[in-house]
Enzyme design. Structure first.
Site, short mmCIF file in Angstrom:
data_model
loop_
_atom_site.label_atom_id
_atom_site.label_comp_id
_atom_site.label_asym_id
_atom_site.label_seq_id
_atom_site.Cartn_x
_atom_site.Cartn_y
_atom_site.Cartn_z
N TRP A 71 -76.77 29.41 -53.18
CA TRP A 71 -75.45 28.94 -52.77
C TRP A 71 -74.54 30.15 -52.89
O TRP A 71 -74.31 30.64 -54.00
CB TRP A 71 -75.01 27.80 -53.70
CG TRP A 71 -73.76 27.11 -53.29
CD1 TRP A 71 -73.63 26.10 -52.39
CD2 TRP A 71 -72.44 27.35 -53.81
NE1 TRP A 71 -72.32 25.70 -52.30
CE2 TRP A 71 -71.56 26.44 -53.17
CE3 TRP A 71 -71.90 28.23 -54.75
CZ2 TRP A 71 -70.20 26.40 -53.43
CZ3 TRP A 71 -70.54 28.19 -55.01
CH2 TRP A 71 -69.71 27.28 -54.35
N LYS A 486 -63.44 11.45 -52.33
CA LYS A 486 -64.68 11.04 -51.66
C LYS A 486 -64.57 11.26 -50.16
O LYS A 486 -65.47 11.81 -49.54
CB LYS A 486 -64.99 9.56 -51.91
CG LYS A 486 -65.47 9.20 -53.29
CD LYS A 486 -66.93 9.51 -53.58
CE LYS A 486 -67.05 10.85 -54.23
NZ LYS A 486 -66.75 10.98 -55.63
O1 M6R Z 1 -71.25 17.32 -63.16
P1 M6R Z 1 -69.76 17.13 -63.34
O2 M6R Z 1 -69.39 15.69 -63.52
O3 M6R Z 1 -69.19 17.98 -64.43
O4 M6R Z 1 -69.14 17.62 -61.97
C1 M6R Z 1 -67.76 17.69 -61.79
C2 M6R Z 1 -67.40 17.84 -60.33
O5 M6R Z 1 -67.95 19.00 -59.80
C3 M6R Z 1 -67.89 16.64 -59.50
O6 M6R Z 1 -67.46 15.43 -60.01
C4 M6R Z 1 -67.43 16.78 -58.04
O7 M6R Z 1 -66.04 16.65 -57.98
C5 M6R Z 1 -68.12 15.74 -57.16
N1 M6R Z 1 -68.73 16.38 -56.04
C6 M6R Z 1 -67.20 14.70 -56.64
O8 M6R Z 1 -67.88 13.76 -55.87
#
Ligand code: M6R
Length: 609
Positions: A71, A486
């Site tokens: 990535w 979302k």
């Molecule tokens: O694994 P985590 O819960 O720490 O991740 C945090 C964010 O990267 C994650 O919630 C992100 O915002 C999602 N893609 C939202 O759907």
């Protein structure tokens, strides 16, 4: 984000590497590559899907290899920047970011090394090569070279004619898999389930040497780690089915529909209890949670939104002040330390670099009362915190977080009830009532999922829109933020979440017939106020899509579309009201034809800053 798989075994490991990369696809990537020994080095790389790399690797046979999904951080997605990176017969794959790469690159250029990529990873390959000049042993050279790296990394290294693979981690996840016919390493357990369930999670500073029939691990201080005394062998409980799509078309769809069972599994922890026990959060919890003056929640993205909902619950039920902060801001802010405060890290993956760093930052300031609410046991954030609550959502593969969010909410509600009990603010009857409401959630969510056909019918009206506004009030304001996140992440429609009362302080200027406004309208104390806010939208020609409760009263009028959730759910209502928003974004993305599970530019586990 990037993924690593490495293998040394008596079987042909090429299919193992490819299958492992396929299992890691969900993390998000733009290119992939493998390097295998036969016994000289063969490297294959491709931009795009792992399937393209698999086609290139067809017919390759090897017993020793490393593989990677990239990535992009340093350098555009391209074949020349794809891993592995090589330096004269030595190959390296790397997750993370090397902060001092520019300085090391200058040094290596001066020593005559030629760089063929824009990556920080290539620096590691040449640095190990350079170190090998004075120390022919690969393991020792990796140790000496990594000691010079500043930043976060998990790496796997192999070189021609060498029987060993060397891996190392600092600030990025890496685990070893102990197989019957060889040994393996990966950044994520799901990549290795195909060959073994026996895993060792490496710690920061660990360097490991893998041979077909042996492994050795040296810890940060240079001491050999004993297995299992110093590095336990875990039997992974992940099932291959957990990471299969089964009857579904997308992981996001599967994960939305798995929410009743994910909630039920998480709530098994309370069984039929009428009262909560602080031990739910760990053996030290009774002491650590007693006498709390305040709570600080740290998280990113969707997990941050879960924290915002929790603030309403904790303050209302427990009467304890609660602040919620985005981890990437907190970690660099000169905040005022409060050792009496409970610091809660929320993370699905348990590996989010900013959340992990924010907890370390809090601890460094003397804030030792730390709690992880996390979906991945043994993850870095769980290991960093004194207390833990493990949600049981099962693996979440889709980049858009869904079931992790609702199970986080269940865990946070339990925390609020626990703190309220500790503060003596709940009668036995109230406490039992809250637990009963929690236990009913799986059934209630199941009923909300039945709204899918009606939500799908709405989706087509959003697909040609450039922007959308999500409104909520009170503990549904964070749900408006989550609905907007979302929609934007998987359908690429620009969306904003606002507290409805804030509308006339700016965003109302955006409203016209091309701006759909989605509102969460439960039948709570703020409903009438919310309705006045919605009138302001209707008066400006805005198209309103309202998710109401069965008993919320709305007069029919032009431009107003109402969908009703079957139950009115009080304090836990955000857990139900987020579900139609997940379904809406999923169906809008389907209409738009975007890559639902792997939206552009995003990654599942954000292991770099
Ligand atoms: O694994 P985590 O819960 O720490 O991740 C945090 C964010 O990267 C994650 O919630 C992100 O915002 C999602 N893609 C939202 O759907």
């Amino acid at each position: 984000m990037c993924g690593i798989v490495a293998a040394t075994a008596s079987r042909n490991i090429v299919p193992v590497l490819i299958e492992g990369l396929t299992r890691l696809e969900y993390r998000g990537y733009d290119s992939a590559g493998i390097a295998v020994l036969n016994p000289t080095l063969t490297r294959l790389r491709s931009v795009g899907r792992v399937a393209e790399l698999a086609a290139q690797a067809e017919g390759q046979v090897a017993h020793h290899g490393i593989a990677h999904t990239r990535w992009a951080t340093h350098g555009v997605p391209s074949e020349r920047n794809a891993h592995p990176h090589v330096s004269a017969g030595l190959a390296v794959v790397h997750n993370g970011i090397i902060e001092n790469y520019a300085e090391l690159k200058q040094e290596l250029l001066a020593a005559g090394y030629v760089f063929t990529s824009d990556t920080d990873t290539e620096v590691i390959a040449h640095l190990i090569q350079e170190t090998l000049k004075s120390d022919g042993d690969l393991f020792a050279a990796v140790r000496r070279a990594t000691a010079r790296l500043i930043g976060a990394y998990a790496i796997a290294v192999l070189r021609e004619w060498d029987e060993s693979l060397v891996v190392a981690r600092h600030g990025a996840p890496l685990l070893l898999g102990l197989g019957e016919d060889g040994n393996y390493a990966a950044s994520d357990a799901s990549a290795l389930l195909q060959v073994t369930r026996r895993m060792i999670y490496l710690e920061d500073g660990d360097i490991a040497e893998l041979r077909r029939d042996a492994i050795r691990i040296v810890g940060a201080g240079g001491t050999a780690m004993r297995i299992p005394e110093d590095r336990a062998v875990h039997e992974s409980t992940l099932s291959a089915d957990d990471v299969e799509l089964g009857e579904y078309t997308h992981y996001m769809q599967k994960e939305i529909f798995e929410q009743p069972q994910a909630l039920a599994a998480t709530l098994e922890l309370i069984g039929g209890a009428q009262a909560v026990s602080p031990n739910l959060f760990g053996v030290a919890a009774p002491e650590m949670l007693s006498g709390l003056r305040s709570v600080l929640i740290l998280a990113c993205g969707t997990s941050f939104h879960a924290g915002l909902v929790a603030r309403y619950w904790i303050e209302q039920l427990a009467g304890v002040p609660c602040s919620v902060e985005i981890a990437s801001e907190y970690r660099y802010r000169a905040s005022v330390a409060n050792p009496e405060q409970l610091v809660v890290a929320i993370s699905q993956s348990g590996e989010t670099a900013d959340t992990l760093a924010s907890i370390k930052h809090a601890k460094a300031q003397g804030m030792g009362r730390t709690l992880a609410i996390c979906n991945v046991p043994e993850s870095a954030i769980v290991r960093e915190c004194a207390l833990r609550f493990l949600t049981r959502a099962g693996p979440e593969i889709g980049v858009a977080s869904t079931k992790a969010f609702t199970t986080q909410l269940a865990a946070l509600f339990l925390l609020a009830v626990t703190l309220a009990r500790q503060a003596g603010r709940l009668s036995a009857e109230q406490e039992a009532g809250h637990l009963a409401a929690l236990r009913h959630l799986p059934v209630a969510v199941q009923k909300v999922l039945a709204l899918e056909p009606a939500i799908k019918a709405w989706a087509g009206r959003f697909a040609d829109k450039q922007h959308a506004l999500f409104l909520g009030r009170g503990h549904h304001y964070p749900i408006a933020l989550e609905g907007a996140l979302k929609l934007k992440e998987i359908s690429y429609i620009h969306a904003e979440g606002y507290p409805a009362g804030e509308l006339k302080h700016g965003p109302l200027a955006l409203v016209d017939k091309n701006m759909p406004v989605i509102s969460i309208a439960p039948n709570d104390a703020l409903l009438e106020k919310l309705k006045s806010n919605l009138k302001e939208v209707a008066a400006r020609g805005g198209e309103l899509y309202v998710f109401a409760d069965a008993d919320s009263v709305f007069d029919e009028e032009a431009g107003l579309h109402v969908l009703r959730l079957p139950e009115h759910y009080g304090l836990l209502s955000p857990v139900l009201h987020v579900v139609p928003l997940q379904l809406l974004s999923y169906h809008v993305a389907l209409v738009k034809g975007t890559d639902v599970d792997k939206p552009r530019n995003l990654a599942k586990s954000v292991t770099v800053e």
